[in-house]
Design an enzyme around this catalytic site. Structure first.
Site, short mmCIF file in Angstrom:
data_model
loop_
_atom_site.label_atom_id
_atom_site.label_comp_id
_atom_site.label_asym_id
_atom_site.label_seq_id
_atom_site.Cartn_x
_atom_site.Cartn_y
_atom_site.Cartn_z
CG ASP A 233 -2.15 0.90 0.95
OD1 ASP A 233 -2.08 1.76 0.05
OD2 ASP A 233 -3.17 0.76 1.66
C1 BGC Z 1 -5.02 3.24 -0.05
C2 BGC Z 1 -5.07 2.22 -1.16
C3 BGC Z 1 -4.93 2.91 -2.49
C4 BGC Z 1 -3.62 3.68 -2.50
C5 BGC Z 1 -3.37 4.44 -3.79
C6 BGC Z 1 -3.81 4.16 -0.16
O1 BGC Z 1 -3.99 5.25 0.68
O2 BGC Z 1 -5.01 2.59 1.19
O3 BGC Z 1 -6.27 1.50 -1.09
O4 BGC Z 1 -4.98 1.98 -3.52
O5 BGC Z 1 -3.65 4.65 -1.46
O6 BGC Z 1 -4.23 5.51 -3.91
#
Ligand code: BGC
Length: 770
Positions: A233
């Site tokens: 993530d």
């Molecule tokens: C989120 C993810 C997301 C990623 C990219 C993170 O803050 O937890 O689910 O895919 O950002 O935007």
């Protein structure tokens, strides 16, 4: 013999620095390229209910508008469709749209379990049940990847709160972890082989998931056989070298030069074996190859996609209550309808954060209702509540205006729900009550107008206790995407027969929810103390009435569950359920199959969903619906034996229209041949020794000898066994054998007995009939 792949060949030509560098993105949304070897960069974008493509590669873009894309219903909505085919279709549609927008990886679906209705990202997730989530997720991934766009199943694992998620360890016992929190991931990995999985931000049992060997290596790779890419993530990486060792292939965002350096140094110093790095790089190269293989798909028009968004929304909405058959509305019998509430004109279609899509167009419920009602019926509007007003302020004028309008009309429809700002990534939900003002508004309008319908917008369960008994009808409209406005209008007027069912339990009050006593982490630890008893499993065990149970949803027609049969053939149990539409409209019923283990000595939930089917039936039509359950559907995770165990014995198969409306059941004796003899050890209980004839023979022989020397003889009668059954035999020897144990000890006696018993195994027919 292992075949040498194209990726293997490329790997041999990469320098150590290039390999290390490929293990992080180029920027916010891309992988790195290596031009001299023709390795292209590929792009990834959110999200879970549509594509959120930013204007530039460096922007995170969660607070502004991005490239317009179809906004489908969010996770909780689509989870309530229980429609596997629809999920596949959505996957295909997103794959095609992804191709059009040059997206190689879609950062979804979000499939975490809903542990508490307060979870800030609940709107992105499908349900509280691993079977429902897993089946829907697998279909979605399958559809998406059929178009050459990789899925990124997230967030692996146990990201169930937003509060301090980056420094909180989800503390989960292994059985709960495997049966509840990992099970949907496992189903998707095994059924649909997602090309990527995104690890979560949190720690799991003390270790960041981005470097957790138990999670990423032992379970995901070794046990489930996963060969795709694990990506982090955004900023979830802490110790990159540990991550490589655990199998975290790709760090996002990049370029993270400091970690490229750290990886190179670790290889040079011998801290990291180069082949571990190679394994990660090979998987990244394979991913690039997989996503580049597809070319030239046929692209649906924006209009076609919008139609799908409408259909998906209609399949997801849940008719919770319909007293006196008030719905569907019949324009020819009415002259005026009061439409109350801002959401009728400014619908909430989705949640906020990384999943927020810039829609291509948005259906407005008010316009769509007018379109359907036409000249026949007068619709009148009152605002009802102010936009995003503080939750505890009450505006009497707005209430009075709404009440007056409702009184002058034949029916009142109130569009209510959680305020826009309340559901977002980054913060947990403060309350599952409607804002005070809205609650008061509903009560006042329902007092004035007995024909009162409430349409709710929220991505999570809501409490309705203050007003539920006063209103005739409630529809859970969820956050239903850009087509939700049309969908709700069609349901209200009966152009569509509602067919969604709740994918999460709606409690009477927050304090009834399973994790209420342990809602958020403290001092970096969040204990999942409710264990296996999440969602309906908890309400069942506590014998607690929810407001609306998991799996509940009404239709404008009625269904009869005619018959249910189940037979075991080898490793499978075949179940057939006959179902009939006994009403006057065509409609869809969701048949839910739950399994109850009647005899297991380990704790098991009273029932667990193991299969479901959504069937369309014309009035009067009967269909036979077939299900195949396998050994795993009857198993629990036995932490002592470190494996899934289906005990031999009686099980009940329950066919329900909801988890609390079981229509038919049948009982069958199952034997999957996994019954294991007790493993005897120093502290085996008297009951274990008595269980098999070979161990009982050894026991009786030793007891007879002991009795010859003892003051007080041990007689294995009912009374003795009743008291001593749960004592380890060694303790019984200590208690009654003191005179006998002259030149030996209890441990030596037991060791001798263990040797004796190890020489023979019980015959099959001696396995206990429990
Ligand atoms: C989120 C993810 C997301 C990623 C990219 C993170 O803050 O937890 O689910 O895919 O950002 O935007």
């Amino acid at each position: 013999m292992k075949t040498v792949t194209e990726s293997d060949m490329i790997l041999t030509q990469l320098t150590l620095e290039e390999k290390a560098s490929l293990c992080a993105g180029l920027n916010m949304w891309m992988t790195k390229s290596v031009d001299r070897l023709n390795i292209p960069a590929i792009a990834m974008y959110d999200g879970t209910n549509g594509i959120r493509k930013t204007a530039s590669m460096e922007e995170l873009g969660i607070f502004g508008d991005n490239v317009p894309a179809t906004c489908y219903p969010t996770g909780s909505a689509i989870g309530s469709s229980w429609n596997v085919e629809l999920l596949r279709e959505l996957g295909v549609a997103l794959g095609k749209e992804g191709r059009e927008l040059d997206v190689e990886i879609l950062l979804g679906p979000g499939i975490n379990m809903k542990r508490t209705p307060l979870g800030g990202r609940n709107f992105e997730y499908y349900s509280e049940d691993p079977c429902l989530t897993g089946e829907l997720g697998a279909a979605f991934v399958d559809g998406l990847q059929s178009q050459g766009v990789a899925a990124s199943v997230k967030h692996f694992a146990c990201n169930n709160q937003e509060y301090e998620k980056m420094i909180t360890s989800s503390e989960v016992d292994e059985r709960t972890l495997r049966e509840i929190y990992l099970s949907a991931f496992e189903r998707i990995v095994k059924k649909a082989n997602p090309w990527t999985i995104m690890c979560s931000y949190n720690l799991l049992n003390g270790e960041y998931t981005s470097e957790n060997e138990f999670l990423l290596k032992k379970i995901l790779r070794e046990e489930w056989g996963y060969d795709g890419v694990v990506l982090s993530d955004w900023t979830a990486v802490d110790n990159r070298v540990k991550g490589i060792k655990a199998g975290l292939d790709l760090e996002m965002p990049g370029p993270a030069h400091y970690n490229t350096k750290a990886i190179v140094e670790a290889v040079q110093s011998g801290e990291l074996e180069e082949r571990q790095l190679d394994t990660c790089v090979r998987r990244i190269l394979e991913l690039v190859r997989r996503t580049r293989e597809h070319r030239g798909v046929e692209l649906p028009s924006a209009e076609e996609r919008h139609k799908l968004a409408r259909r998906a929304a209609a399949e997801s909405m849940v008719l919770l209550k319909n007293d006196k058959g008030l719905l569907p509305l019949q324009p020819e019998r009415l002259s005026s309808v009061a439409v109350i509430g801002r959401f009728a004109k400014q619908p909430r279609i989705q949640g906020a954060g990384s999943a927020k899509v810039t829609p291509t167009q948005v259906d407005i419920p008010w316009d769509e209702m007018q379109d359907i009602a036409g000249e026949r019926l007068e619709l009148r509007y009152a605002e009802g509540y102010a936009q995003d007003s503080p939750p505890d302020t009450i505006d009497e004028c707005l209430i009075e205006e709404s009440v007056a309008l409702a009184r002058r009309s034949d029916v009142a429809i109130i569009f209510a729900g959680q305020p826009e700002s309340s559901e977002s990534e980054g913060l947990d939900i403060a309350s599952i009550d409607l804002p005070c003002h809205q609650s008061k508004l509903i009560q006042a309008v329902a007092d004035a107008q007995p024909n009162c319908i409430v349409v709710l917008s929220s991505g999570t369960a809501l409490v309705m206790r203050p007003w539920i008994d006063q209103v005739s009808c409630v529809i859970q409209g969820w956050l239903s995407g850009q087509g939700g406005g049309r969908a709700i209008a069609e349901i209200l007027f009966g152009l569509v027969n509602p067919s969604g069912k709740l994918s999460e339990t709606f409690p009477v009050k927050l304090s009834d929810t399973p994790s209420y006593l342990y809602p958020r982490g403290e001092n970096g630890k969040l204990f999942y103390r409710e264990g296996l008893f999440t969602g309906y499993r908890y309400y069942d065990r506590k014998q607690l009435e929810p407001q609306f149970p998991f799996g509940h949803g009404l239709s404008y027609t009625t269904f009869e569950y005619v018959s249910l049969e189940a037979v075991q053939t080898g490793d499978e149990v075949h179940v057939t359920c006959a179902i009939r539409n006994t009403g006057t409209r065509s409609g869809k019923e969701i048949i839910q199959l739950y399994v109850n283990d009647e005899e297991c000595l380990w704790q098991r939930p009273d029932k667990e969903l193991k299969a479901f089917a959504k069937v369309n039936l014309e009035p009067g039509e009967t269909k036979m619906v077939h299900f195949t359950l396998d050994r795993r559907d009857f198993s629990y995770y036995n932490t002592k034996q470190q494996r899934w165990v289906a005990d031999m014995g009686f099980f009940n198969i329950l066919a329900g229209s909801s988890s609390r409306d079981i229509r038919l059941r049948c009982r069958l004796h199952c034997d999957f041949g996994t019954q294991q003899a007790v493993q005897f050890h120093t502290f085996s209980l008297l009951s274990d020794w008595l269980r098999y004839s070979h161990s009982r023979a050894v026991l009786e022989e030793y007891l007879a000898d002991m009795n010859r020397h003892a003051e007080e003889a041990v007689i294995l009668n009912e009374e003795f066994i009743g008291f001593w059954n749960d004592f380890p035999l060694i303790k019984i020897i200590q208690m009654f054998g003191q005179q006998w144990l002259q030149d030996t000890s209890p441990h030596l006696v037991i060791e001798e007995m263990l040797e004796r018993v190890a020489r023979c195994q019980p015959a099959d027919e001696e396995l206990p009939e429990r």
